[in-house]
Scaffold this motif. Structure first.
Motif, PDB file in Angstrom:
ATOM      1  N   SER A 393     -35.620 -52.085   9.736  1.00  0.00           N
ATOM      2  CA  SER A 393     -36.956 -51.676  10.252  1.00  0.00           C
ATOM      3  C   SER A 393     -36.910 -51.614  11.612  1.00  0.00           C
ATOM      4  O   SER A 393     -36.236 -52.397  12.294  1.00  0.00           O
ATOM      5  CB  SER A 393     -37.947 -52.418   9.595  1.00  0.00           C
ATOM      6  N   LEU A 394     -37.771 -50.875  11.964  1.00  0.00           N
ATOM      7  CA  LEU A 394     -38.074 -50.760  13.640  1.00  0.00           C
ATOM      8  C   LEU A 394     -39.496 -51.071  13.788  1.00  0.00           C
ATOM      9  O   LEU A 394     -40.227 -50.319  13.417  1.00  0.00           O
ATOM     10  CB  LEU A 394     -37.654 -49.428  14.225  1.00  0.00           C
ATOM     11  N   PHE A 395     -39.897 -51.809  14.637  1.00  0.00           N
ATOM     12  CA  PHE A 395     -41.323 -52.319  14.721  1.00  0.00           C
ATOM     13  C   PHE A 395     -41.712 -52.155  16.307  1.00  0.00           C
ATOM     14  O   PHE A 395     -40.833 -52.727  17.092  1.00  0.00           O
ATOM     15  CB  PHE A 395     -41.637 -53.623  14.443  1.00  0.00           C
ATOM     16  N   VAL A 402     -38.906 -54.212  18.410  1.00  0.00           N
ATOM     17  CA  VAL A 402     -38.005 -55.025  17.889  1.00  0.00           C
ATOM     18  C   VAL A 402     -37.201 -54.299  16.561  1.00  0.00           C
ATOM     19  O   VAL A 402     -37.988 -53.628  15.972  1.00  0.00           O
ATOM     20  CB  VAL A 402     -38.890 -56.326  17.175  1.00  0.00           C
ATOM     21  N   LEU A 403     -35.884 -54.635  16.512  1.00  0.00           N
ATOM     22  CA  LEU A 403     -35.077 -54.017  15.463  1.00  0.00           C
ATOM     23  C   LEU A 403     -34.704 -55.425  14.579  1.00  0.00           C
ATOM     24  O   LEU A 403     -33.926 -56.006  15.022  1.00  0.00           O
ATOM     25  CB  LEU A 403     -33.977 -53.224  15.875  1.00  0.00           C
ATOM     26  N   CYS A 404     -35.092 -55.158  13.156  1.00  0.00           N
ATOM     27  CA  CYS A 404     -34.856 -56.189  12.429  1.00  0.00           C
ATOM     28  C   CYS A 404     -33.912 -55.492  11.252  1.00  0.00           C
ATOM     29  O   CYS A 404     -33.991 -54.431  10.538  1.00  0.00           O
ATOM     30  CB  CYS A 404     -36.225 -56.797  11.617  1.00  0.00           C
ATOM     31  N   SER A 481     -33.228 -60.214  13.986  1.00  0.00           N
ATOM     32  CA  SER A 481     -34.026 -59.600  14.996  1.00  0.00           C
ATOM     33  C   SER A 481     -33.387 -59.432  16.482  1.00  0.00           C
ATOM     34  O   SER A 481     -33.288 -60.263  17.080  1.00  0.00           O
ATOM     35  CB  SER A 481     -35.329 -60.491  15.043  1.00  0.00           C
ATOM     36  N   GLU A 482     -33.349 -58.233  16.694  1.00  0.00           N
ATOM     37  CA  GLU A 482     -32.811 -57.779  17.895  1.00  0.00           C
ATOM     38  C   GLU A 482     -34.089 -57.263  18.930  1.00  0.00           C
ATOM     39  O   GLU A 482     -34.550 -56.195  18.403  1.00  0.00           O
ATOM     40  CB  GLU A 482     -31.766 -56.851  17.855  1.00  0.00           C
ATOM     41  N   VAL A 483     -34.362 -57.929  19.869  1.00  0.00           N
ATOM     42  CA  VAL A 483     -35.378 -57.502  20.849  1.00  0.00           C
ATOM     43  C   VAL A 483     -34.741 -56.226  21.636  1.00  0.00           C
ATOM     44  O   VAL A 483     -33.851 -56.332  22.482  1.00  0.00           O
ATOM     45  CB  VAL A 483     -35.806 -58.421  21.560  1.00  0.00           C
ATOM     46  N   MET A 484     -35.391 -55.192  21.444  1.00  0.00           N
ATOM     47  CA  MET A 484     -35.024 -53.955  21.910  1.00  0.00           C
ATOM     48  C   MET A 484     -35.875 -53.693  23.533  1.00  0.00           C
ATOM     49  O   MET A 484     -35.289 -53.281  24.450  1.00  0.00           O
ATOM     50  CB  MET A 484     -35.190 -52.516  21.159  1.00  0.00           C
ATOM     51  N   GLY A 498     -39.618 -57.938  10.296  1.00  0.00           N
ATOM     52  CA  GLY A 498     -38.839 -58.677   9.173  1.00  0.00           C
ATOM     53  C   GLY A 498     -39.473 -58.603   7.954  1.00  0.00           C
ATOM     54  O   GLY A 498     -38.799 -58.352   6.924  1.00  0.00           O
ATOM     55  N   SER A 499     -40.862 -58.640   8.115  1.00  0.00           N
ATOM     56  CA  SER A 499     -41.526 -58.295   6.686  1.00  0.00           C
ATOM     57  C   SER A 499     -41.085 -57.009   6.214  1.00  0.00           C
ATOM     58  O   SER A 499     -40.778 -56.878   5.208  1.00  0.00           O
ATOM     59  CB  SER A 499     -42.795 -58.484   6.846  1.00  0.00           C
ATOM     60  N   MET A 500     -41.166 -55.982   7.066  1.00  0.00           N
ATOM     61  CA  MET A 500     -40.650 -54.438   6.608  1.00  0.00           C
ATOM     62  C   MET A 500     -39.433 -54.480   6.121  1.00  0.00           C
ATOM     63  O   MET A 500     -39.039 -53.676   5.180  1.00  0.00           O
ATOM     64  CB  MET A 500     -41.213 -53.562   7.543  1.00  0.00           C
ATOM     65  N   ALA A 501     -38.641 -55.204   6.774  1.00  0.00           N
ATOM     66  CA  ALA A 501     -37.040 -55.139   6.521  1.00  0.00           C
ATOM     67  C   ALA A 501     -36.767 -55.738   5.081  1.00  0.00           C
ATOM     68  O   ALA A 501     -35.801 -55.146   4.585  1.00  0.00           O
ATOM     69  CB  ALA A 501     -36.259 -55.736   7.426  1.00  0.00           C
TER      70      ALA A 501
END
Length: 921
Positions: A393-395, A402-404, A481-484, A498-501
């Motif tokens: 997911s991308l939030f 954040v990319l999870c 979790s990778e902070v973009m 993380g919840s969406m992923a």
């Protein structure tokens, strides 16, 4: 002369036999010498005196637990040292400080917490048999000590301070982290370091709706709340919460109970400091003079205010404008040769920026980016951003992005923990990464970072509350979790992403979890230090976090709170203001949850053939031992050949494969080694092991032997067996019988087409027994209901079936015609007869068709009867059903009722004809 020891072997000898009676000395350095006639006896031996250790001790009771503070017995050279004991657990905390003058503009406080194995009488299991680098738990406990004590050091105190907390003994009944924090407070009180303590730290649990003070580890396992609270006598310093969806009202009740309990730690520390404490030393404080502060404020305040009142500035544009203002002030000071102001320029400019932002928020109610105080930044949500992963997911919230990703593993992939208390393994992990590019900086990637570990653990606590139980979902789960991009509260963005992923990975979460950070801007009376006015700010920016008074992170679901972390900058905030922040945090959280639910509201099903697959199979332990082989040789061979990973536990085999094709290859190899239940009418692959005059013995189904009689080789008479089969040849055979002694009878001709149709040779299709399919991981959120299930299993309706996997549910009994589910029809081993197929020129197109006349290689005109996830169910005519499996890159856009020209290529293990499109060949 010093007294010499006599040889213990000579103590029992008579005097006349000793060395000295003969006039010799004792042997020294390998030489033997004569002793004088009248040796000097030397001075009398003196005994060592007894050292007296002055020890000071304070005992008190909290939550029915007897607690002791003790100092003076060990670590006497430390600036301050205290041993805190609770039953059989003891923790030592020491504090020291540098002696030289401070030349920094920040407080270099270091807190090291260590758990050594000797505390439980255990030798480390590492290669060197000693403790290595700090573990995650030790870093987290160090942060737990650091966060409440840091705000209480006086302004301008920039001397290096080191706190070292060590667990001396542990009974495993309670977590020593809170004990270490209280021991550190007492050690700072005994030292000569200026500090505004003491503080009290307490842990609160809740079991059956009743709060428990200082719960044991066994009690925490039953508790739905794990609250750690730190405070001074009248203000809150730190809060850390892990909960299972506790309501804001119950959380507030827990906080109000924790404060008076934590205060009970304070009075014993004051009494101990009165007995054994040192006088506070006059350390040099780095303070800015009023003249310098006023001068720099006049140079920069108006320009800084112009930047902050323009909401069009982005994060980096605003930072560049503020840097230009600081450089202009620097040039002015250099022209005036004001070295004193140049030394503190950056510190004063930061203080001026802080004043401008805070005054505007309190006076006008506007923030740096022009938002209202309770307004959440614009949101962007995307589930399934990386489709080939288990989940992703991308939030984005404002400029924070954040990319999870989610990766699933077998139970054996769980992390092994090596700590004094708690569970030995962890099956749910969240790893948070904050690369330098996320804030446009240059930096190095090193080992474990305290900040990254802390943020990742907070998000992990928040999501753990909605994870399914281990009995229902035994797999290991890892979130990356990778902070973009970072502009405030990346840990709460990690919770949302993380919840969406997890939903995208098909994990049956109870509900979504979201998080938001709440800040505070206050105006303090300089004379009393009390707060006169304040504003609560929702969803703070990075700049508001830096210039504000607190960062209050709250994560939870629609029903309640799952995780909380409070960090503050001033020397305490009243608990009433803290509790007031819970309401705006709930409103902001609900807004974020609504947007997340629009993107993905239920767990997805993983039905893509190219996506990673997991399957759980049940076998006896004896069968699993055969699969593993001597020293795991067979298991490793399968993993090397297929690239899959297998995990074996008690009567359970878990397979992790890159895609559906690999999973099928693994299952085929497992069936060959272990075998499956022998069924009369079932088709099995075997290898001819020996040939006799009356037939051949075939090894199949995991090492079992069956007899292929000469009469079952072909429909035509066979004069010589070796003309038809040979040793080592692989055959597809049908089990036609099994006697009471377990001897298995096999037939080759039952799988071959009949040359002539005779009544004696008519083969009736056996009715396969209902058998439990492998439990393949899938989502429960997208499973069909009863009406849709009837469509999947062959009801009269002709509507398209759902693409939902059914292998992790119990198989229901169905009519023989529709016994096979999608997985059993299209994923079970297909019997290949390529060596026996007819040539295309010999194939005939027959329509309509009877079940008795269908042969391998025969072409027929069929109609699409059902469309399933893995292929088609075809109507071959006269009630005969066949199946067609989708090719990897073949056609899939079929409609019910389409007519297709197909050819019979093989029969499934349950006797159903497997067809292929003539056009595909």
């Amino acid at each position: 002369m010093a007294a010499r020891r006599s040889n213990p072997l000579l103590k029992s000898l008579p005097r006349f036999l000793t060395w000295r009676s003969l006039g010799f000395r004792t042997i020294c350095s390998g030489r033997l010498g004569f002793a004088p006639s009248d040796p000097d006896p030397g001075p009398p031996v003196s005994t060592a005196g007894t050292k007296f250790l002055e020890t000071f001790r304070e005992e008190f009771e909290i939550g029915s637990r007897l607690i002791t503070f003790e100092t003076g017995k060990i670590a006497r050279f430390a600036n301050g040292s205290v041993v805190l004991g609770m039953e059989e657990t003891k923790v030592l905390s020491t504090v020291t400080s540098s002696k030289g003058d401070s030349v920094r503009d920040f407080l270099p406080l270091t807190v090291d917490y260590q758990e050594k194995h000797f505390a439980q009488g255990v030798i480390p299991s590492t290669y060197l048999r000693r403790e290595g680098a700090p573990k995650e738990r030790e870093l987290l406990c160090g942060r737990l000590i650091d966060r409440p004590i840091r705000p209480l050091f006086p302004a301008g105190f920039f001397h290096e301070v080191q706190v070292m907390a060590s667990v001396l003994s542990s009974d495993g009944k309670r977590d020593p982290d809170v004990m270490a924090a209280n021991a550190t407070s007492a050690a700072l009180m005994l030292s000569d370091i200026p500090w505004g303590g003491p503080i009290g730290v307490i842990r609160i649990g809740r079991i059956g709706g009743q709060f428990v003070v200082n719960p044991t580890m066994d009690e925490l396992s039953l508790s739905d709340l794990n609250l750690v609270y730190a405070c001074t006598k009248d203000k809150t310093l730190m809060i850390d919460v892990q909960a299972c969806g506790i309501s804001e009202k119950d959380l507030e009740a827990g906080l109000r109970l924790a404060h008076p309990e934590a205060v009970k730690y304070i009075e014993p520390q004051i009494r101990l400091a009165a007995k054994a404490g040192k006088h506070k030393k006059n350390y040099k404080l780095s303070l800015v003079s009023d003249r310098t502060l006023e001068k720099l404020r006049n140079l920069t305040e108006a320009k800084i205010e112009a930047v902050f009142t323009d909401p069009s500035y982005g994060k980096f544009e605003r930072g560049e404008a503020l840097e230009n203002i600081a450089q202009e002030a620097k040039r002015t000071l250099e022209e005036e040769c004001d070295t004193e102001s140049l030394t503190v320029l950056s510190k004063v400019v930061d203080r001026v920026r802080k004043g401008v932002v805070r005054n505007r928020i309190i006076a006008e109610g506007f923030r740096v980016d022009g938002r209202r105080l309770d307004e959440v930044r614009p949101l962007y949500c995307e589930a399934g951003y990386l489709p080939n992963l288990h989940g992703s997911s991308l939030f984005s919230r404002g400029d924070t992005q954040v990319l999870c990703t989610v990766t699933l593993g077998a139970p054996r992939d769980a992390q092994r923990l090596d700590s004094l208390v708690g569970s030995p393994t962890k099956r749910f992990m969240l790893h948070y990464s904050f690369p330098p590019f996320s804030i446009n900086e240059v930096g190095k990637r090193v080992g474990l970072n305290r900040r990254e570990v802390g943020h990742g653990t907070l998000a992990e606590k928040a999501l753990l509350a909605v994870m399914p139980p281990e009995d229902d979902f035994p797999y290991t789960v890892r979130i990356n979790s990778e902070v973009m991009a970072s502009d405030g509260s990346t840990s709460m963005a990690t919770v949302c992403g993380g919840s969406m992923a997890l939903m995208d990975a098909g994990i049956p979460l109870q509900e979504h979890v979201a998080g938001v950070s709440v800040g505070l801007v206050s105006e303090v009376d300089p004379s009393t230090g009390e707060i006169k006015d304040y504003r609560i700010v929702t969803d703070i920016l990075g700049l508001e976090d830096h210039l504000g008074d607190m960062d209050f992170k709250i994560a939870g679901t629609r029903k309640g709170v799952t995780a909380v972390q409070l960090d503050i900058k001033p020397a305490g905030i009243p608990l009433d203001i803290i509790c007031e922040c819970l309401e705006p945090a709930l409103k902001g959280r609900l807004q974020i949850l609504a947007r997340m639910e629009q993107e993905i509201s239920a767990p997805c099903s993983q039905d893509h053939r190219n996506s990673p697959q997991l399957a759980t199979l049940k076998f006896s332990n004896d069968a699993l031992r055969r699969l593993i082989g001597p020293l795991g040789v067979l298991k490793r061979k399968i993993e090397e050949d297929t690239g899959a990973r297998m995990s074996v536990s008690d009567e359970t085999l878990t397979i992790i494969a890159k895609n559906q094709t690999v999973l099928e290859r693994v299952q085929e190899k497992i069936d060959f080694i272990i075998g499956r239940e022998i069924e009369v009418g079932g088709i099995y692959k075997g290898i001819v092991s020996s040939i006799k005059e009356y037939g051949a013995f075939v090894e199949f189904n995991g090492g079992q032997q069956g007899l292929l009689h000469v009469s079952e080789l072909s429909h035509e008479p066979v004069s010589k067996i070796s003309d038809v089969i040979s040793v080592g040849q692989q055959l597809s055979l049908m089990c036609i019988g099994q006697d009471v002694r377990g001897n298995i009878k096999l037939s080759l001709k039952a799988t071959l087409p009949q040359v002539s149709s005779k009544k004696n040779n008519v083969h009736e299709e056996p009715v396969p027994a209902v058998k439990e399919a492998p439990k393949v991981w899938t989502s429960v959120g997208n499973m069909p209901n009863e009406q849709e299930e009837q469509k999947l299993t062959g009801s009269k309706s002709n509507s398209k079936t759902l693409r939902a996997t059914k292998q992790n549910r119990k198989q229901k009994k169905k009519e023989p015609e529709s016994d096979d589910s999608d997985a059993s029809i299209f994923s079970s081993g297909l019997s290949s007869h390529t060596e026996d197929r007819l040539n295309d020129e010999d194939a005939k197109v027959v329509s309509p068709l009877s079940a008795k006349s269908l042969k391998l290689g025969m072409q027929v005109t069929a109609m699409v009867y059902q469309i399933r996830a893995l292929g088609l169910v075809l109507d071959l005519g006269n009630g005969v059903r066949g199946m067609y499996r989708f090719e990897t890159n073949g056609k899939r856009d079929f409609e019910i009722g389409d007519e297709l020209l197909v050819k019979c290529t093989s029969f499934s293990s349950k006797g159903l004809p497997v067809m292929s499109l003539v056009d595909d060949e």
